[in-house]
Design an enzyme around this catalytic site. Structure first.
Site, PDB file in Angstrom:
ATOM      1  CG  LEU A 257      -1.833   1.230   1.342  1.00 47.30           C
ATOM      2  CD1 LEU A 257      -2.766   1.349   0.148  1.00 47.30           C
ATOM      3  CD2 LEU A 257      -2.626   1.189   2.650  1.00 47.30           C
ATOM      4  CE1 TYR A 258       6.151   5.231   1.810  1.00 48.94           C
ATOM      5  CE2 TYR A 258       7.480   3.570   0.691  1.00 48.94           C
ATOM      6  CZ  TYR A 258       7.326   4.854   1.180  1.00 48.94           C
ATOM      7  OH  TYR A 258       8.345   5.765   1.044  1.00 48.94           O
ATOM      8  CB  ALA A 259       4.652   0.519  -3.410  1.00 56.45           C
ATOM      9  CB  THR A 261       0.252   5.968  -0.858  1.00 58.97           C
ATOM     10  OG1 THR A 261       1.507   5.623  -0.256  1.00 58.97           O
ATOM     11  CG2 THR A 261      -0.867   5.174  -0.202  1.00 58.97           C
TER      12      THR A 261
END
EC number: 5.1.3.6
Length: 455
Positions: A257-259, A261
Site C-alpha cells: 500500500l505504501y508503494a 500511495t
C-alpha cells in the site's frame, strides 16, 4: 309531620352542611399543605439535580475543551499564532526570519517533514549554504518522537524554525504562504514504512495522498507558485524484474500500500502540473541510511538488537536467494535533493491558472551498488565487535521486495548526482553516531581500550 320532626330535620341538615363545610376547609388546608410540601420537595430535588449537573458538567466541559485543543493543536494556536497581536507578531517574525535567505539569490524553501531523517539533513544543508528554510512537521508517533525532537534541536541551532502542523490543515498552510513567498517546497513529509501499512492503512491515505493534494492545492493558489521537489520512493517499481531500475520501467505493479500511495502521488503530481502549471520533481529514494536515521529501518534495529544480544530475522527469497538492497547514504541523498532544487524551473501558473507548460520530472536517487542484507549484518558485527544471533527465514508476503538496484544516469545527466559513499563507510559513520547518541560503548572499542592499557 309534627313541628318537632320538621325542626329536627332542619337542624340535621344544617349540621351536615356545616360538617361538609368543615371537611372542605380541612381538605383545602391539607391540599395546600401537601402542595407546599410537594413544591418544597420538588425544589429540593431540582436543587440537588442542579448541583449534581454542575459538578459533573465542568469536567465534561474541560474534557471537551481538551479534546478540542488536541484536535486543533495543528492550527494557528498550536503554532504560536495566539489571539493577542504580540504573540501573533512574534510567531510571524520567527517564520519570516527562518525562511529568509542569507545569501544573494538564495532560495526560500518550505521543508515538510523537517524533523524527519532526510528532512532534517536537507534543512541543515540548505541553511548552511545560506538559503532560507522553514520546517513543517506534525511530530507523529510512528517512531520515537524524542528522536524527532532531538533533530528539531539541531535545526534550531542552525536557526531553522519548525512549524508544528499537519499537511491536512489547509488554513495553516495558507497562512504560511501568505506570510512567505516561498520559491521552493521540498516535500518530504509522508507516512513511511512498507509493513506498517498492513496495520494502519488509513495513515498512508491521509498523509501520502490527502496531505499531498492539500499541499498542492495551497501551492497552486500561491502567488508566486513555488517549484516543488518531493519524495517518491523506489517502492513504486514493485514487482518489476528489470535491473537496474530505470525511470522508464513499469511502475503499475505495486507490492505494498505504501508503494501504491507513492505511485498515486506521481500521478497526482502529473495532474497538477498539467492543469495548474506547477513545476514538480519526484525523487525515488533507494533505502536511505545514516546518522539520525529511522528506527524502523533494518540497519537501525539490527544494530540495537546486536548490542542487546537479541536475535535478528534475515530474510531470504521464496527460492532461497539472498535479499539485497541498494543502500544509499544520507549525504548522497541530500546532494540529490539539493541538486533537484537548484535545477527546478519556475512554476508557470498564477492565481490557480496555468500560463504555459511547466517542468515535470522523476529521478532515481540510489547508490547503484546492491548489497545483500547478510553482508550488511557482517559489517555491523565487525563495527560493534559482537556476533549477531541470526535467524534466517523466508520473506513474508508483507509488501517487501527481494531486490532493488538504481540506475541514476538521468539524475547524473541533469544535476550531476553521483553517490560516493560505500556501505562500509556509511555504516561506520552511523554506528559512531548511534553509540554516541544512545551512550553505548561497543565491545570492539572496549577491547581496543584494554589492549592499549596493557601495552
Amino acid at each position: 309531620m309534627p313541628p318537632s320532626a320538621t325542626a329536627d330535620t332542619s337542624k340535621t341538615g344544617k349540621l351536615e352542611r356545616y360538617n361538609s363545610y368543615l371537611r372542605k376547609i380541612h381538605s383545602t388546608k391539607v391540599l395546600n399543605a401537601s402542595s407546599k410540601v410537594l413544591f418544597r420537595a420538588t425544589l429540593l430535588v431540582a436543587l440537588v439535580l442542579l448541583l449534581l449537573f454542575a459538578f459533573n458538567y465542568h469536567p465534561l466541559s474541560d474534557s471537551r475543551a481538551a479534546a478540542s485543543h488536541h484536535l486543533h493543536r495543528r492550527s494557528f494556536l498550536s503554532t504560536g499564532i495566539f489571539s493577542s497581536s504580540s504573540s501573533s507578531s512574534a510567531w510571524e517574525k520567527r517564520v519570516r526570519q527562518s525562511s529568509t535567505a542569507k545569501r544573494q539569490h538564495g532560495l526560500s524553501v518550505l521543508v515538510t517533514g523537517a524533523a524527519g531523517f532526510v528532512g532534517s539533513h536537507c534543512s541543515i544543508a540548505l541553511r548552511k549554504r545560506g538559503d532560507g528554510v522553514l520546517g513543517f512537521d506534525n511530530f507523529n508517533d510512528y517512531y520515537d518522537t524524542s528522536l524527532k525532537r532531538a533533530r528539531q534541536n539541531l535545526l534550531e541551532k542552525q536557526q531553522v524554525f519548525i512549524v508544528e502542523g499537519d499537511l491536512n490543515d489547509g488554513p495553516l498552510l495558507r497562512k504560511l504562504f501568505d506570510i512567505v513567498p516561498f520559491t521552493h517546497v521540498l516535500h518530504l513529509a509522508a507516512q513511511a514504512g512498507v509493513r506498517y501499512a498492513m496495520k494502519n492503512p488509513q495513515s498512508y491515505i491521509s498523509s501520502n495522498i490527502a496531505g499531498l493534494v492539500n499541499l498542492l492545492e495551497v501551492a497552486k493558489a500561491a502567488n508566486p507558485q513555488p517549484a516543488i521537489v518531493w519524495a517518491s520512493s523506489s517502492s513504486v517499481y514493485g514487482l518489476n524484474t528489470e535491473n537496474p531500475f530505470s525511470e522508464d520501467h513499469r511502475t503499475d505493479q505495486p507490492a505494498s500500500l505504501y508503494a501504491a500511495t507513492k505511485k498515486a502521488g506521481e500521478e497526482i503530481a502529473h495532474t497538477y502540473n498539467h492543469i495548474y502549471g506547477l513545476s514538480l520533481t519526484g525523487l525515488r529514494f533507494f533505502t536511505v541510511y545514516g546518522p539520525w536515521g529511522r528506527p524502523d529501518m533494518a540497519y537501525f534495529f539490527f544494530t540495537k538488537a546486536i548490542l542487546h544480544g537479541k536475535s535478528i530475522d534475515i530474510y531470504r527469497t521464496q527460492d532461497n536467494q539472498e535479499v539485497a538492497r541498494d543502500f544509499t547514504y544520507i549525504d548522497d541523498i541530500v546532494k540529490g535533493c539539493v541538486g533537484a532544487l537548484d535545477t527546478a524551473e519556475k512554476s508557470t501558473g498564477s492565481g490557480g491558472k496555468k500560463r504555459g507548460p511547466a517542468q515535470l520530472r522523476v529521478y532515481n536517487l540510489g547508490n547503484t551498488s546492491p548489497v545483500p542484507v547478510g553482508r550488511l549484518v557482517s559489517i555491523l558485527e565487525g563495527l560493534l565487535g559482537t556476533k549477531a544471533k541470526k535467524h534466517l527465514i523466508k520473506m513474508p508476503r508483507n509488501g517487501d521486495v527481494p531486490y532493488t538496484h538504481a540506475n541514476v544516469s538521468l539524475a547524473y545527466r541533469d544535476f550531476g548526482y553521483k553517490p560516493t559513499t560505500d556501505l562500509a563507510t556509511g555504516l561506520r559513520k552511523f554506528v559512531k553516531w548511534y553509540v554516541g547518541y544512545y551512550g553505548i560503548q561497543p565491545r570492539v572499542k572496549k577491547e581496543n581500550s584494554h589492549a592499549d592499557d596493557s601495552a
